[in-house]
Design an enzyme around this catalytic site. Structure first.
Site, short mmCIF file in Angstrom:
data_model
loop_
_atom_site.label_atom_id
_atom_site.label_comp_id
_atom_site.label_asym_id
_atom_site.label_seq_id
_atom_site.Cartn_x
_atom_site.Cartn_y
_atom_site.Cartn_z
N ASP A 289 0.86 -1.18 0.00
CA ASP A 289 0.00 0.00 0.00
C ASP A 289 0.91 1.24 0.00
O ASP A 289 2.12 1.14 0.21
CB ASP A 289 -0.97 -0.01 1.18
C1 BGC Z 1 -4.93 3.24 -0.16
C2 BGC Z 1 -5.02 2.20 -1.25
C3 BGC Z 1 -4.77 2.85 -2.59
C4 BGC Z 1 -3.45 3.54 -2.56
C5 BGC Z 1 -3.10 4.18 -3.89
C6 BGC Z 1 -3.70 4.10 -0.26
O1 BGC Z 1 -3.76 5.19 0.59
O2 BGC Z 1 -4.96 2.59 1.09
O3 BGC Z 1 -6.26 1.56 -1.20
O4 BGC Z 1 -4.83 1.88 -3.59
O5 BGC Z 1 -3.49 4.54 -1.57
O6 BGC Z 1 -3.87 5.28 -4.16
#
Ligand code: BGC
Length: 761
Positions: A289
């Site tokens: 993540d």
């Molecule tokens: C989120 C993810 C997301 C990623 C990219 C993160 O803050 O938890 O779900 O895919 O950002 O935008």
């Protein structure tokens, strides 16, 4: 709904198969595994260590991401993928640098969160799950993929597969709710929708199963907080959607942010190696993540960036999203001998393999004129409207107030969300997207062209603490003064007073659910409840339409407002779809994929709980709290229709089934009303004793059917070892106990139609 509509719907469902949707791209030839492996080997043979590490690095294309300019990193071969950029021209410009100027000329993967639509916005995933119709989810994501691919994106960070049983957790909106069986069906459907028949299908994108795993069980529903789940809970409840995604061929996984049983998911070998690759045979790659590799330090797990890079890679995390920790430390770790070159190459392989399968080496660029044609396709809006219609859940309809007559002359539409495009499209918009939904006011006006349809928003609603995204994107929202709010309140009540019927549109703004959008209360935010009570006190017929991304504690409304439609965040065509249902052009048939608790303090509340020494409802200790019932306000699986159904004649083919064999369960469902409608027939079981305590009910099958008045159909479910077995905490392995089971079939998780079944040797 009329029979003709039904036929049209059946036609939509059966004849426009996803594969037949107009293709605007060229299929990449499907290479064999051996061909892919040989090409990967050839590429690895000519890449430097730095370039290999570059492939493991995903950089941000947005200005809020710190670090060197993307162009400079890409030119050196320092990035394998770019996220947080949504601009076809820019994609092509960066791609040109990658394939013409970087040392090994390896194309970039462009990735973004396309969660429920790219330009044509579909209902949020929690709503798609409320359709209990995996075809709806598959088709929605196929359209999303087609638009996203036309824009130049190759990879989406979806579907989100976290089981969520605590409505306070903001990200409940992004998933399929509380249940592993429904969640697994929606997971596989979304993967098929995004990816198509195989990786590299034209007009599709690579999917990413996230957030692996357990994120939805954050302590107290507080986003990012630690999670403690037993292996039994993980395997029986939280893993099934992820395993279903692997079986559906998902190309990538995303590791979650939080600590799982004291080991952050992004440094968790048990998750990423033992289960994902070892047991499930996943062959794609894992991305962290955002910033999560770096966060291993913040979380008090890794000593420093070097330690974080080492532990994440060793745990099985291939690509570092945006933290640059791999870029900074992996080379040093190889030079020091802490990591082998083979460790790095093992992580690079599946990334290169996906680029090859996507045909990126052959077609790295995107035709810049394509997006405009693709997003304009009218069938995309049609799909979005159909998906929204099928996602809505009728919670209450006293005195059959709904459907409304189309000859109404004077209607008031009241509430802060009634004309909000943002709230109608919902949370998790694609980066840079401007909301453009049909609002409820517009939908109702389109349905009643000759009538007076007055609108008053009432006081605005806003978060007490602004969203971190507002800060990131520089959004500034001036607040109403208390005086302005009071005036808006009075105008709303006066507007309602002047009408013959009032539609209240209440709930949550788009920024009230989603990431970093957990809350301690589930009440209607702001003065909405007060406004609702004031309007109901006028004595007019009132319909409540809810726009929200999580269950809300609407106990007062559930007793005092005759008609309640849970519309969730229904997307671009939301206003039309809501009006279609309110005025009876469509008969609602969605069901809740989550339990509605009476109060936030009852969370987590879900139907599949174990029995206790004094089960709820037993004479000795019937309540869990002394200050009120903890039974759900609306149970899991619940939803009404404008028609009525009878589910009868439950039969379990044989009373005893041998371990390892399957038994058929059938029941008849009849439309006993006078309108065409949908029923979702649900099968629940309970294992009465055995190696472990088992939930008092578990969903094991479901089917959504459309029936004409008077029509009866027989639904058949199979119960086999997968449904009748479980991961046993006491045995430490999968077991199928020889025990007695209850079987229920019905229209929600309180189904009473019962039969017995025994599993025997
Ligand atoms: C989120 C993810 C997301 C990623 C990219 C993160 O803050 O938890 O779900 O895919 O950002 O935008």
């Amino acid at each position: 709904m009329e029979v003709d509509d039904l036929k049209a719907k059946d036609k939509m469902k059966n004849t426009i198969r996803l594969e037949e949707m107009k293709n605007t791209g060229t299929a990449a030839p499907v290479p064999t595994e051996a061909e892919v492996a040989a090409r990967v080997d050839a590429l690895l043979g000519r890449m430097s260590l730095e370039e290999k590490i570059g492939q493991l690095t995903q950089i941000g294309g947005a200005s809020f991401v710190p670090g060197p300019k993307p162009e400079d990193v890409i030119r050196k071969g320092g990035a394998g993928s770019v996220l947080w950029l949504n601009d076809t021209k820019q994609f092509n410009a960066l791609q040109k640098i990658a394939v013409e100027e970087s040392p090994s000329k390896i194309p970039l993967l462009f990735a973004l969160d396309v969660i429920h639509g790219y330009r044509t916005i579909f209902p949020v995933p929690l709503a798609l799950a409320s359709s209990w119709d995996p075809v709806v989810a598959e088709r929605a994501q196929a359209v999303a993929a087609r638009e996203a691919r036309a824009a130049g994106l190759h990879w989406t960070f979806g579907p989100m597969l976290d089981i969520a049983r605590d409505a306070r957790w903001g990200r409940i909106v992004e998933g399929a709710g509380e249940d592993p069986c429904l969640g697994a069906a929606m997971a596989a459907a979304q993967v098929r929708g995004f990816q198509g028949p195989s990786l590299g299908a034209p007009d599709r994108v690579v999917a990413c199963a996230k957030h692996f795993a357990g994120y939805g069980a954050a302590d107290g529903g507080r986003d990012y907080d630690p999670v403690y789940l037993s292996e039994g809970q993980l395997r029986n409840v939280y893993f099934p959607p992820f395993e279903a995604a692997v079986k559906a061929g998902v190309g990538t996984f995303m590791s979650a942010y939080m600590d799982l049983n004291d080991v952050p998911a992004s440094g968790n070998r048990f998750l990423l190696r033992d289960v994902l690759r070892g047991e499930w045979g996943f062959k794609g790659f894992v991305v962290s993540d955002a910033f999560a590799v770096g966060s291993l330090v913040t979380e008090g797990f890794a000593r420093d960036g070097r330690d974080a890079a080492f532990r994440a890679l060793r745990a099985g995390l291939d690509m570092d999203m945006a933290s640059n920790t791999y870029l900074e430390h992996l080379a040093g770790l190889v030079e020091d001998g802490a990591l082998e070159l083979a460790d790095i190459e093992a992580a690079v392989r599946p990334i290169l393999a996906i680029k090859i399968r996507l045909g990126l080496f052959e077609q790295p660029y995107t035709d810049e004129s394509k997006l405009a044609q693709v997003v304009a396709l009218p069938e995309h809006r049609e799909e979005a409207r159909l998906a929204a219609q099928r996602s809505m859940v009728l919670l209450r309809n006293e005195g059959r107030l709904l459907p409304l007559a189309k000859n109404l002359k004077n209607v008031a539409v009241i509430g802060p969300l009634a004309d909000s495009q943002e709230a109608t499209e919902g949370s998790w918009m694609v980066f840079g997207h401007t909301p453009a939904a049909v609002t409820v006011v517009e939908g109702i006006r389109a349905k009643l062209p000759g009538a007076k349809v007055a609108y008053a928003p009432g006081p605005e609603i806003r978060r007490d603490i602004p969203s971190m995204f507002d800060e990131m994107f520089g959004v500034k929202k001036a607040a109403q003064t208390p005086e302005q709010a009071e005036a808006a309140f009075q105008t709303a009540v006066d507007t309602a007073r002047d009408a013959d019927l009032v539609v209240m549109v209440l709930g949550e703004n788009a920024d009230m659910a989603g990431e970093a959008a957990s809350r301690a209360s589930l009440d209607l935010p702001g003065r909405q409840e007060e406004l609702l009570e004031a309007v109901v006190a006028l004595g007019k017929p009132v319909v409540l339409v809810l726009l929200n991304g999580r269950p809300l504690s609407i106990g007062w409304a559930a007793e005092h407002v005759p008609a309640i439609l849970e519309a969730w965040e229904p997307g671009s065509e939301g206003g039309h779809a809501i009006a279609d249902i309110l005025f009876g052009d469509v008969n609602p048939g969605g069901k809740l994929p989550v339990t509605f608790p009476r109060k936030a303090s009852h969370a987590p509340l879900y139907y599949a709980r174990n029995l206790t020494h004094s089960p709820e409802g037993s004479p000795r200790y019937s309540h869990r709290y002394w200050d009120g019932p903890t039974t759900p306000l609306y149970p899991f699986g619940y939803g009404l229709s404008y028609t009525t159904f009878a589910i009868t004649n439950l039969k379990v083919a044989v009373p005893q089934v041998k371990v390892g064999s399957s038994v058929a369960v059938t029941a008849d469902v009849t439309n006993t009303g006078s309108m065409v409608g949908d029923e979702v027939v649900q099968l629940y079981i309970h294992q009465k004793a055995g190696s472990d305590s088992r939930p008092m009910r578990e969903l094991k099958g479901f089917e959504r059917l459309t029936l004409k008045p008077g029509e009866t159909r027989t639904v058949t479910f199979l119960l086999g070892p997968a449904e009748l077995g479980h991961w046993s905490t006491s045995a430490g392995k999968w077991v199928q106990d020889t025990e007695d089971f209850d079987v229920w079939v019905g229209a929600d998780s309180l189904a009473t139609l019962h039969a017995d079944l025994a599993v025997v040797r």
